[in-house]
Design a protein around this motif. Structure first.
Motif, PDB file in Angstrom:
ATOM      1  N   SER A  38     -22.812  20.507   0.931  1.00 61.31           N
ATOM      2  CA  SER A  38     -22.136  21.112  -0.221  1.00 61.31           C
ATOM      3  C   SER A  38     -20.726  20.566  -0.368  1.00 61.31           C
ATOM      4  O   SER A  38     -20.272  20.259  -1.473  1.00 61.31           O
ATOM      5  N   ASP A  52     -26.431  22.060  -6.301  1.00 65.11           N
ATOM      6  CA  ASP A  52     -26.344  22.493  -4.906  1.00 65.11           C
ATOM      7  C   ASP A  52     -27.389  23.564  -4.630  1.00 65.11           C
ATOM      8  O   ASP A  52     -27.214  24.715  -5.005  1.00 65.11           O
ATOM      9  N   GLU A  53     -28.486  23.166  -4.031  1.00 68.26           N
ATOM     10  CA  GLU A  53     -29.600  24.087  -3.737  1.00 68.26           C
ATOM     11  C   GLU A  53     -29.919  24.968  -4.937  1.00 68.26           C
ATOM     12  O   GLU A  53     -29.894  26.194  -4.836  1.00 68.26           O
TER      13      GLU A  53
HETATM   14 MG   LIG Z   1     -24.517  24.227   1.237  1.00 69.21          MG
END
Ligand SMILES: [Mg+2]
Ligand SMILES: Nc1ncnc2c1ncn2[C@@H]1O[C@H](COP(=O)(O)OP(=O)(O)O)[C@@H](O)[C@H]1O
Lengths: 258, 321
Positions: free
Chosen positions: A44, A173-174
């Motif tokens: 991240s 991000d995810e």
């Molecule tokens: Mg992360």
């Protein structure tokens, strides 16, 4: 519509703590690049350094270079806001603006860019919602709150909001980690369509997802707690998942990672 | 350790004892709760009983008369002054308070933010008589220049008009009272707004920044809209305080009953200041209590309105999810 991102020896810090060390990586346009690796390895952090969202956190800073088609995004005279307009971001948790309608959520970025004309906004909102595969589900209730949608729809709304400003690159991000399997599939299909027009980077903890949606996979890991994350290997997804060059990559994808 | 064991075994062996304790405590809390109700009712009843004869016996109309003497009294001027000072005070305090809260939560480095937070909280703890004395001794003499400036450049608005051209050297005016009041309500507004802005989910702020918003655009897009209800209720609570403030206003306002929007002209009065300034020598306290009843109702309505705004914002949020 799509640009290349290149990092040269990029390190990221939170105060005195180093989270990412010396990553050099190229993300090709009109492709999907997946970042995989154990939790806490700096995926991240590295992703957020690519559009200068990292510096939003107090005391956070980077060393090294990030190039967008050969232009240094941290260069003198470059504004972070302009960088983020060009390199959009979708977050882990769907985050539509809670007081805004579906329409206003998608239009928010355009209004920030000074677009006020109703016809122009209408066109862009429809285009973006279609682009995010959400138009048919919401066209009859554009003025209802964005928070009234399901989690998966909210995430696609956030994608529509991000692509409304016509970025060159989309960082995710995810984006599916808070969603059910059906919504996850819908987003994965969407990513497949979007890569015709954008450079896409997706962080995922789900290796099947990386295998399904990405063309290139980058594997990050860290030696131990408190150590900075490093890029171990980056290659065609096919190769990473069948015949990785690095032992550590193989251990991770086969689940032998300690 | 030992005491925990005893308590555990005791509650296991004799449940009747803890049940009795429960009942006692429940009764005590009920009495405390009921007491608040009774108290509010008693105050209202006292005001009504004392006020009604005074309103009835008023040879003039209590609600339209501006003057205040034993032969003719009315709240037209003081009610007007109460509302005008309060509204002007908010016109100053809300932008400043919201600005301070935004600075603390969105701009300031952590140490400065903490310090500024303490300072605003301490401003709230200063007794109102201190504000009054400060206003009287420090502020009033310095208001002369400000008043002249406003009359000269903003006289055309009417509000700062100086019809007599006779601005006082010691301007006990509606405007002076408003300034003192604005400083007094500033901490409430800043403190509540600060908490409201702090509640904004950071992911919302990141969403705006990721769209290419500058910091101010981020505030306008992601911080202010969800905070609207909170800031409105902060304003209402500030209004409640401004309406009822007594001693500080009594010290800096002119105590001349007059209905005029020219706030720089010496004079003006509020209900609370009028009570403070005339209660001592008033032979009949009834009329003053009647004016107090009006103030009581007014602040009650404002506070209820603040609560309603908070409540409605809450249900809106819930129904949206
Ligand atoms: Mg992360
Ligand atoms: N806001 C922050 N402040 C300080 N440290 C952080 C912050 N965010 C992440 N970190 C630290 O940076 C390292 C990398 O975190 P992150 O980039 O979130 O990893 P990943 O996304 O791969 O799980 C971790 O050690 C984490 O604790």
């Amino acid at each position: 519509m799509a640009k290349r991102i290149e990092t040269v020896d990029l390190s990221c810090y939170y105060g005195s703590m180093q989270a990412v060390e010396g990553v050099s990586l190229t993300v090709e346009p009109k492709s999907v690049t997946a970042f995989i690796g154990p939790s806490g390895c700096g995926k991240s952090t590295f992703l957020r350094a690519l559009n200068r969202m990292h510096e939003v956190i107090p005391n956070a800073r980077i060393e090294g270079t990030v190039l967008l088609d050969d232009e240094d995004i941290y260069g003198p005279g470059i504004e972070a806001a302009a960088v983020r307009r060009t390199i959009g971001m979708v977050f882990q948790k769907p985050n539509p603006f809670p007081t805004m309608s579906i329409y206003d959520n998608v239009a928010a970025g355009l209004k920030l860019n000074g677009i006020r004309k109703k016809s122009e906004l209408d066109g862009a909102v429809e285009r973006s919602l279609r682009g995010a595969n959400l138009w048919d589900e919401v066209k009859s209730r554009l003025n209802k709150p964005g928070m009234g949608l399901s989690g998966g729809q909210q995430q696609r709304l956030c994608i529509a909001r991000a692509i409304a400003v016509e970025p060159q690159v989309l960082l995710m991000d995810e984006p599916c980690s808070a969603l059910d399997p059906i919504s996850t599939l819908a987003i994965e299909d969407l990513i497949n369509e979007l890569k015709d027009r954008y450079t896409i980077v997706i962080v995922t903890h789900n290796m099947q997802q990386a295998a399904r949606v990405s063309d290139v996979t980058a594997f990050f890991t860290l030696k131990g707690p408190g150590e900075p994350g490093r890029l171990i290997e980056v290659d065609a997804t096919q190769k990473i998942f069948t015949n990785p060059s690095e032992k550590r990559t193989e251990d991770y994808i086969t689940g032998r990672f300690g | 350790m030992a005491s925990i064991t005893t308590a555990d075994t005791a509650s296991l062996r004799s449940s009747s004892r803890s049940a009795r304790g429960d009942a006692v405590f429940r009764t005590l809390t009920f009495i405390a709760g009921a007491f608040v109700f009774v108290l509010l009712g008693a105050i209202a009843l006292f005001l009504v009983i004392k006020a009604m004869p005074a309103i009835k016996n008023d040879p003039t109309n209590f609600f339209t008369t501006t003057q205040w003497s034993s032969s003719a009294y009315g709240i037209a001027a003081t009610l007007f002054g109460t509302a005008l000072t309060a509204v002007l005070a908010l016109a100053i305090a809300v932008p400043v308070g919201v600005g301070v809260a935004l600075y603390i939560t969105q701009y300031a480095p952590r140490r400065i933010a903490t310090l500024l937070g303490y300072v605003t909280d301490m401003l709230a703890a200063v007794p109102s008589v201190v504000y009054g004395l400060w206003g009287l001794i420090f502020l009033l003499p310095r208001m002369v220049g400000i008043d002249h400036f406003l009359a000269k450049y903003f006289g055309w608005t009417g509000l700062f008009h100086d019809p007599a051209g006779g601005l006082n050297t010691f301007p006990k005016t509606i405007f002076s009272a408003s300034i003192v009041l604005s400083i007094m309500v500033l901490p409430i507004i800043a403190a509540i707004s600060r908490e409201v802005f702090r509640q904004v989910d950071p992911v919302q702020k990141e969403a705006a920044l990721a769209l290419g918003a500058t910091r101010w655009e981020m505030i306008r897009t992601a911080v202010l809209p969800p905070s609207r209800a909170g800031v409105i209720s902060a304003t209402m609570l500030g209004l409640g305080r401004a309406l009822g403030e007594t001693i500080a206003v009594a010290l800096v306002i002119g105590n001349v009953n007059r209905v005029s929007g020219h706030v720089l002209v010496p004079g003006g009065n509020t209900i609370a200041a009028n009570i403070a300034n005339t209660f001592g020598e008033a032979a009949d306290k009834g009329p003053l209590i009647a004016s107090g009843l009006v103030l009581f109702v007014l602040t009650l309505v404002v506070n209820l309105a603040a609560r309603y705004v908070i409540l409605r914002a809450g249900t809106e949020e819930r129904s949206a999810v």
